[in-house]
Design an enzyme around this catalytic site. Structure first.
Site, short mmCIF file in Angstrom:
data_model
loop_
_atom_site.label_atom_id
_atom_site.label_comp_id
_atom_site.label_asym_id
_atom_site.label_seq_id
_atom_site.Cartn_x
_atom_site.Cartn_y
_atom_site.Cartn_z
N ASP A 3 1.91 6.63 10.68
CA ASP A 3 0.57 7.20 10.85
C ASP A 3 -0.48 6.18 10.43
O ASP A 3 -0.21 5.29 9.60
CB ASP A 3 0.40 8.47 10.00
CG ASP A 3 1.43 9.53 10.34
OD1 ASP A 3 1.46 9.96 11.50
OD2 ASP A 3 2.19 9.91 9.43
N ASP B 252 -4.18 6.29 8.75
CA ASP B 252 -5.21 7.09 8.12
C ASP B 252 -6.45 6.25 7.87
O ASP B 252 -6.36 5.05 7.59
CB ASP B 252 -4.71 7.67 6.80
CG ASP B 252 -3.56 8.65 6.99
OD1 ASP B 252 -3.47 9.23 8.09
OD2 ASP B 252 -2.75 8.82 6.05
N ASP C 219 -2.98 7.82 -5.80
CA ASP C 219 -1.80 7.99 -6.66
C ASP C 219 -1.19 6.67 -7.14
O ASP C 219 -1.11 6.42 -8.34
CB ASP C 219 -0.73 8.85 -5.96
CG ASP C 219 -0.42 8.39 -4.54
OD1 ASP C 219 -0.89 7.30 -4.14
OD2 ASP C 219 0.31 9.11 -3.84
#
Length: 457
Positions: free
Chosen positions: A80, A82, A157
């Site tokens: 993906d 993003d 994170d």
């Protein structure tokens, strides 16, 4: 892999993990110019490029972010792409005709291209503590506090997921030391590590998934805290843990990921029924079946073959199901016993990890096919062959045989039966006779109807 050793040696900056988050924030970011990294626009999805350029031309900042940047630097093909920007979700939505605003806790925009491709666009976030959007346990409950690029980087994170590809000059922006950690082969939480895990305990699952996928190791404190804080996963909604289970086991590294989940004691909090029996295994049961199922899953994904989550859950929960089935079969016929055992095991499991009905019903079918496949006399074998879940049930039977259960002869029979001609199939069924494994049906006694006598008036 990214070749920037000489660049890193020339940079005087604070490495994440060496000093406190407070000391590191505010420092100038590491900017890696296009000439010093390997990311080319040819490697980026044309749809993602279109979104980036549309945002830039509208006067907004626009960056590729997270896993796609990390994977490109490591030489992998991202799944993906993003994007993050300083444009608000509503502003992004107005720029793209085929876009949709989604999410409450974390509002973002999905921009659609063709039938299947979606580019996710998020606005820069500030740390949630800026508006006290955390609960008493430290979990993030509200995450629509918008901020700057730097704030967005520090609230992510792991350092290797906080890398930004700037479409304006094709550079990489690194605030948290992600480049250095990539070079060192480390996965490291950003900032106060216990706080980051408490904000979202699912980060522990992500850390282990990245270990399996990327072949990196965990930084010492990031690693130890998984063992200490794994019980926090009990506070995560079951529906979210279902999504995470699919990511853990259907990403192509299921076998390695499972070993890591068990090693760090995380599996015990996701599938406690199975975990309890894994600790009591005899002669390789049930670990052998589960590991073979996961290895087969990895192989099918590598061969671009479809994988159904229902089969995965059938394997994950087979041993507790089998134990309960054997126990119930002492007092009732084996097929009703199987059906009851399946209901009990699934009901207990979905309290922790939700399994949608579209998958749990197929899992039940796979399980209930197991005793049915032992009953081949008469027309039963022909009827089973036409059952819509026959193939899944047969594959599971073969898996059980490969794992050491005494079912190889039965599996071979069904393997031959599927491929045989109609005449050969009839001969195979006839050769079974009428005794042994088939249950003899007792003839039903016909009740005589009482004659109806009409009264004559």
């Amino acid at each position: 892999m990214l070749s920037i050793n000489s660049l890193i040696n020339s940079i005087k900056r604070i490495k994440a993990g060496k000093k406190s988050r407070a000391a590191a924030e505010g420092a100038a970011p590491l900017i890696v110019p296009r000439s010093d990294h390997n990311i080319s626009r040819d490697l980026i999805s044309p749809s993602a490029l279109k979104v980036l350029y549309t945002l830039k031309d509208a006067g907004f900042e626009a960056y590729l972010v997270g896993g796609c940047v990390r994977d490109l630097l490591l030489g992998y093909e991202p799944k993906d792409f993003d994007i993050t920007t300083n444009a608000l979700p509503e502003q992004v939505h107005r720029l793209f005709r085929r876009s949709q605003l989604i999410g409450r806790r974390f509002k973002l925009v999905h921009v659609r291209f063709g039938r299947d491709e979606i580019i996710e666009v998020a606005t820069f976030r500030a740390p949630p503590e800026a508006k006290n959007h955390v609960d008493d346990q430290g979990r993030i409950m509200q995450d629509n506090v918008y901020g700057t690029l730097e704030q967005d980087a520090w609230r992510r994170d792991f350092t290797i997921n906080a890398l930004y590809y700037n479409i304006r000059d094709f550079s990489i922006v690194d605030y948290t030391g992600g480049i250095a950690d990539l070079q060192a082969g480390l996965i490291q939480l950003i900032g106060d590590k216990p706080v980051r895990y408490r904000e979202d305990p699912v980060r522990m699952l992500r850390a282990l998934r990245f270990m399996a996928k990327l072949g990196l190791k965990l930084e010492a404190e990031t690693e130890q805290l998984i063992v200490d804080l794994a019980p926090l996963l009990g506070d995560i909604p079951p529906a979210r843990l279902f999504d995470e289970t699919l990511k853990l086991y259907l990403s192509g590294q299921a076998a390695v990921t499972h070993e890591l989940l068990c090693h760090y004691g995380v599996f015990d909090h996701l599938y406690p029924q199975t975990a309890a029996l894994l600790h009591q295994e005899k002669d390789g049961y049930p670990r052998t079946l589960l590991m073979k199922a996961l290895e087969n899953t990895d192989k099918r994904l590598a061969d671009n073959k479809p994988v159904t989550p229902a089969f995965l859950f059938a394997a994950l929960l087979w041993e507790p199901l089998r134990q309960r089935w054997l126990q119930l079969s002492k007092d009732m016929p084996e097929i009703p016993a199987m059906q009851r055992a399946a209901g009990e095991v699934l009901t207990e499991q979905i309290q922790i990890v939700a399994i949608p009905k579209r998958f749990s019903l197929v899992t039940r079918d796979i399980w209930t096919m197991q005793p049915r496949l032992t009953r081949r006399q008469g027309k039963r074998a022909f009827a089973l062959l036409l059952h819509p879940k026959f193939r899944a049930g047969y594959d599971f039977l073969a898996l059980r045989a490969q794992s050491g259960e005494p079912l190889q002869e039965l599996t071979d029979w069904w393997t031959t039966f599927q491929q045989a001609s109609a005449t050969t199939q009839s001969d195979m069924v006839s050769a079974l006779g009428t005794g042994g494994e088939a249950e003899k049906r007792k003839p039903r006694r016909r009740r005589r109807r009482k004659p109806v006598i009409k009264k004559v008036e």
